[in-house]
Design a protein around this motif. Sequence first.
Motif, mmCIF file in Angstrom:
data_model
loop_
_atom_site.group_PDB
_atom_site.id
_atom_site.type_symbol
_atom_site.label_atom_id
_atom_site.label_comp_id
_atom_site.label_asym_id
_atom_site.label_seq_id
_atom_site.Cartn_x
_atom_site.Cartn_y
_atom_site.Cartn_z
ATOM 1 N N ALA A 10 70.560 42.054 41.828
ATOM 2 C CA ALA A 10 70.481 41.701 43.247
ATOM 3 C C ALA A 10 69.052 41.386 43.703
ATOM 4 O O ALA A 10 68.872 40.788 44.757
ATOM 5 C CB ALA A 10 71.058 42.826 44.102
ATOM 6 N N THR A 11 68.051 41.732 42.912
ATOM 7 C CA THR A 11 66.678 41.393 43.295
ATOM 8 C C THR A 11 66.433 39.887 43.228
ATOM 9 O O THR A 11 65.419 39.412 43.712
ATOM 10 C CB THR A 11 65.622 42.128 42.438
ATOM 11 O OG1 THR A 11 65.737 41.708 41.082
ATOM 12 C CG2 THR A 11 65.754 43.633 42.564
ATOM 13 N N HIS A 12 67.373 39.153 42.640
ATOM 14 C CA HIS A 12 67.277 37.697 42.560
ATOM 15 C C HIS A 12 68.279 37.019 43.489
ATOM 16 O O HIS A 12 68.563 35.835 43.338
ATOM 17 C CB HIS A 12 67.522 37.237 41.118
ATOM 18 C CG HIS A 12 66.544 37.816 40.157
ATOM 19 N ND1 HIS A 12 65.245 37.368 40.052
ATOM 20 C CD2 HIS A 12 66.660 38.828 39.265
ATOM 21 C CE1 HIS A 12 64.617 38.078 39.145
ATOM 22 N NE2 HIS A 12 65.439 38.963 38.651
ATOM 23 N N ASP A 13 68.808 37.757 44.437
ATOM 24 C CA ASP A 13 69.827 37.244 45.349
ATOM 25 C C ASP A 13 69.272 36.087 46.178
ATOM 26 O O ASP A 13 68.078 36.032 46.463
ATOM 27 C CB ASP A 13 70.280 38.375 46.276
ATOM 28 C CG ASP A 13 71.590 38.081 46.957
ATOM 29 O OD1 ASP A 13 71.621 37.167 47.801
ATOM 30 O OD2 ASP A 13 72.574 38.758 46.651
ATOM 31 N N SER A 14 70.154 35.189 46.576
ATOM 32 C CA SER A 14 69.732 34.060 47.407
ATOM 33 C C SER A 14 69.494 34.465 48.862
ATOM 34 O O SER A 14 68.790 33.774 49.593
ATOM 35 C CB SER A 14 70.774 32.947 47.356
ATOM 36 O OG SER A 14 72.015 33.422 47.859
ATOM 37 N N ALA B 155 67.618 45.339 47.869
ATOM 38 C CA ALA B 155 67.724 45.614 46.438
ATOM 39 C C ALA B 155 66.383 46.057 45.859
ATOM 40 O O ALA B 155 66.319 47.005 45.070
ATOM 41 C CB ALA B 155 68.234 44.380 45.702
ATOM 42 N N ARG C 32 76.878 41.190 50.769
ATOM 43 C CA ARG C 32 75.893 41.739 49.833
ATOM 44 C C ARG C 32 74.811 42.512 50.588
ATOM 45 O O ARG C 32 74.438 43.623 50.199
ATOM 46 C CB ARG C 32 75.273 40.616 49.000
ATOM 47 C CG ARG C 32 76.286 39.952 48.075
ATOM 48 C CD ARG C 32 75.636 39.026 47.080
ATOM 49 N NE ARG C 32 74.767 38.011 47.645
ATOM 50 C CZ ARG C 32 75.136 36.777 47.966
ATOM 51 N NH1 ARG C 32 76.386 36.393 47.816
ATOM 52 N NH2 ARG C 32 74.254 35.914 48.439
ATOM 53 N N SER C 33 74.317 41.956 51.672
ATOM 54 C CA SER C 33 73.299 42.646 52.476
ATOM 55 C C SER C 33 73.854 43.928 53.080
ATOM 56 O O SER C 33 73.180 44.956 53.115
ATOM 57 C CB SER C 33 72.796 41.725 53.588
ATOM 58 O OG SER C 33 72.152 40.611 53.048
ATOM 59 N N ALA D 235 69.342 40.756 51.370
ATOM 60 C CA ALA D 235 69.898 41.457 50.206
ATOM 61 C C ALA D 235 68.792 41.724 49.189
ATOM 62 O O ALA D 235 68.746 42.804 48.587
ATOM 63 C CB ALA D 235 71.029 40.645 49.580
ATOM 64 N N ARG D 236 67.905 40.766 49.001
ATOM 65 C CA ARG D 236 66.789 40.972 48.069
ATOM 66 C C ARG D 236 65.887 42.102 48.529
ATOM 67 O O ARG D 236 65.468 42.940 47.726
ATOM 68 C CB ARG D 236 65.949 39.695 47.946
ATOM 69 C CG ARG D 236 66.631 38.606 47.150
ATOM 70 C CD ARG D 236 65.715 37.444 46.926
ATOM 71 N NE ARG D 236 64.720 37.809 45.921
ATOM 72 C CZ ARG D 236 63.651 37.085 45.657
ATOM 73 N NH1 ARG D 236 63.414 35.979 46.316
ATOM 74 N NH2 ARG D 236 62.804 37.475 44.738
ATOM 75 N N VAL E 194 77.407 43.608 45.004
ATOM 76 C CA VAL E 194 76.424 42.709 44.407
ATOM 77 C C VAL E 194 77.084 41.397 43.984
ATOM 78 O O VAL E 194 76.486 40.331 44.096
ATOM 79 C CB VAL E 194 75.733 43.387 43.199
ATOM 80 C CG1 VAL E 194 74.946 42.399 42.372
ATOM 81 C CG2 VAL E 194 74.823 44.508 43.679
ATOM 82 N N PRO F 226 76.876 36.293 51.391
ATOM 83 C CA PRO F 226 75.567 36.945 51.534
ATOM 84 C C PRO F 226 75.566 38.115 52.519
ATOM 85 O O PRO F 226 74.890 39.110 52.295
ATOM 86 C CB PRO F 226 74.650 35.822 52.027
ATOM 87 C CG PRO F 226 75.322 34.570 51.632
ATOM 88 C CD PRO F 226 76.794 34.853 51.639
#
Length: 120
Positions: free
Chosen positions: A49-53, A61, A18-19, A57-58, A10, A15
């Motif tokens: 992670a629900t606010h990831d760019s 998450a 993270r994904s 990933a979002r 996370v 990116p």
Amino acid sequence: LLLRVLSLGVADPEPRVRSCIFGVLSAEFDAQLASASAMPDALRAVCAATHDSAPEARRAAVAMVGRLAARAPLGRAAPLGQAAVQRATLDLLSETQLSATPAQRELAAELLEALVGTAG
């Protein structure tokens, strides 16, 4: 070990990493992450992670928040799962209304649909 992988994934600046972490931590690991001892830390990392760019990933998450909340053990961890779903739902609803572009609103609506579908 799973919590460490999740936390590091996370926080990674890349990116794609993270994904990838969310892709690797599929539903087969939910039982371990949803255990009473791991649930608070797992939800904290996944909610961040629900606010990831990165949209992928979002998506992953949000799906994991729903899956973990649905598996929350009875006792202290159950309200944590419910609160995580409620918080994510409110954030996504706000995003569908307040985002600057139609693409952002569409992504928020898609994520909200995924959350509802996985939270059961």
